[in-house]
Design a protein around this motif. Structure first.
Motif, short mmCIF file in Angstrom:
data_model
loop_
_atom_site.label_atom_id
_atom_site.label_comp_id
_atom_site.label_asym_id
_atom_site.label_seq_id
_atom_site.Cartn_x
_atom_site.Cartn_y
_atom_site.Cartn_z
N TRP A 41 -2.30 23.84 -35.11
CA TRP A 41 -2.21 22.58 -35.87
C TRP A 41 -2.19 21.40 -34.90
O TRP A 41 -2.91 20.41 -35.08
CB TRP A 41 -0.96 22.60 -36.74
N GLN A 42 -1.36 21.53 -33.86
CA GLN A 42 -1.24 20.47 -32.86
C GLN A 42 -2.56 20.27 -32.10
O GLN A 42 -2.98 19.15 -31.86
CB GLN A 42 -0.12 20.80 -31.87
N LYS A 43 -3.18 21.38 -31.72
CA LYS A 43 -4.43 21.30 -30.96
C LYS A 43 -5.51 20.58 -31.76
O LYS A 43 -6.30 19.82 -31.20
CB LYS A 43 -4.90 22.71 -30.59
N LEU A 44 -5.56 20.80 -33.06
CA LEU A 44 -6.55 20.16 -33.92
C LEU A 44 -6.17 18.73 -34.32
O LEU A 44 -6.96 18.04 -34.95
CB LEU A 44 -6.78 21.00 -35.18
N GLY A 45 -4.95 18.31 -33.97
CA GLY A 45 -4.50 16.96 -34.31
C GLY A 45 -4.45 16.70 -35.81
O GLY A 45 -4.77 15.59 -36.26
N VAL A 64 1.77 26.40 -35.55
CA VAL A 64 2.09 25.10 -34.96
C VAL A 64 1.19 24.73 -33.78
O VAL A 64 0.63 23.64 -33.75
CB VAL A 64 3.59 25.02 -34.59
N PRO A 65 1.01 25.61 -32.77
CA PRO A 65 0.14 25.22 -31.65
C PRO A 65 -1.30 24.89 -32.09
O PRO A 65 -1.91 23.95 -31.59
CB PRO A 65 0.17 26.44 -30.72
N HIS A 99 -6.90 30.21 -37.75
CA HIS A 99 -6.74 29.00 -38.56
C HIS A 99 -5.37 28.37 -38.32
O HIS A 99 -4.42 29.05 -37.94
CB HIS A 99 -6.91 29.31 -40.05
N ALA A 100 -5.27 27.09 -38.57
CA ALA A 100 -4.01 26.36 -38.37
C ALA A 100 -3.04 26.52 -39.53
O ALA A 100 -1.84 26.39 -39.35
CB ALA A 100 -4.30 24.88 -38.15
N PRO A 139 4.98 20.28 -38.01
CA PRO A 139 4.44 20.87 -36.78
C PRO A 139 4.66 20.00 -35.54
O PRO A 139 4.95 20.53 -34.47
CB PRO A 139 2.95 21.03 -37.09
N GLY A 140 4.54 18.70 -35.69
CA GLY A 140 4.75 17.81 -34.55
C GLY A 140 6.21 17.67 -34.19
O GLY A 140 6.58 17.72 -33.02
N GLN A 141 7.06 17.52 -35.20
CA GLN A 141 8.46 17.24 -34.92
C GLN A 141 9.28 18.49 -34.58
O GLN A 141 10.34 18.38 -33.98
CB GLN A 141 9.08 16.48 -36.09
#
Length: 198
Positions: A169-173, A166-167, A125-126, A90-92
């Protein structure tokens, strides 16, 4: 090099040992969805080599940036560091994709509508996943890792098939939280990336 097209992808993470299996699964998906509106990505710390015989399938080979935080995380004879790479996707890959369906390399794809799965409503949900086998058979079973880390009862998910928003997941770190947990308990990750996910 194939550039990203849509904002959705199916992704495999593997090293050279598992690349043939990932290529087989990727070719199954490509054969079932030749007019697909999603990418099929093969990811590794070194850019996977896609054989010329599969060049016409439009697969993307992606080199993931090394993640120093993974050093010292538990491994075994069957798993290399690539087992943890699904947690980095998700980050990359956030610049290219909003939705990722991660699949283990040993998945056998019989059919189904991957595009519909990629568009499933996750209810805010992420990530969506299936319960791991022991809890699938006995839903109230307490996973060993939960006892080890003094966690309360909860669903225990299998990390072999993950549908990721992805967004969210990213928001929740989530990647950062998993890496921090792994750094403090690297030798206790009984089920590796799956322990971190849960």
């Amino acid at each position: 090099p194939v550039p990203a097209r849509p904002r959705r992808a199916v992704a495999f993470c593997c090293d050279d040992r598992y690349l043939p299996y990932a290529l087989f699964a990727a070719s199954q998906i490509a054969g079932q969805a030749p007019q697909r509106d999603f990418d099929i990505c093969l990811c590794g710390t070194e850019k996977p080599v896609i054989p010329d015989s599969l060049a016409g399938l439009g697969l993307r080979a992606i080199a993931l940036a090394p993640e120093p935080a993974l050093a010292g995380f538990g491994l075994d004879a069957r798993r290399s560091e690539s087992a943890y790479h699904r947690l980095l996707l998700p980050g990359q890959l956030a610049a290219d994709y909003d939705r990722i369906l991660y699949l283990d390399s040993d998945i056998f794809v019989q059919g189904g509508d991957i595009a519909a799965l990629l568009g499933a409503d996750l209810g805010g949900h992420a990530v969506a996943a299936v319960r791991d086998n022991p809890q699938w058979r006995t839903p109230g079973r307490m996973p060993e890792e939960f006892r080890t880390f003094r966690l309360g009862p909860a669903r225990y998910l299998n990390s072999g098939v993950l549908l990721i928003d992805v967004p969210r997941w990213q928001k929740l770190g989530l990647t950062e939280r998993m890496l921090a947990f792994g750094q403090s308990r690297g030798g206790q990750l009984k089920r590796h990336d799956q322990t971190l996910l849960n």
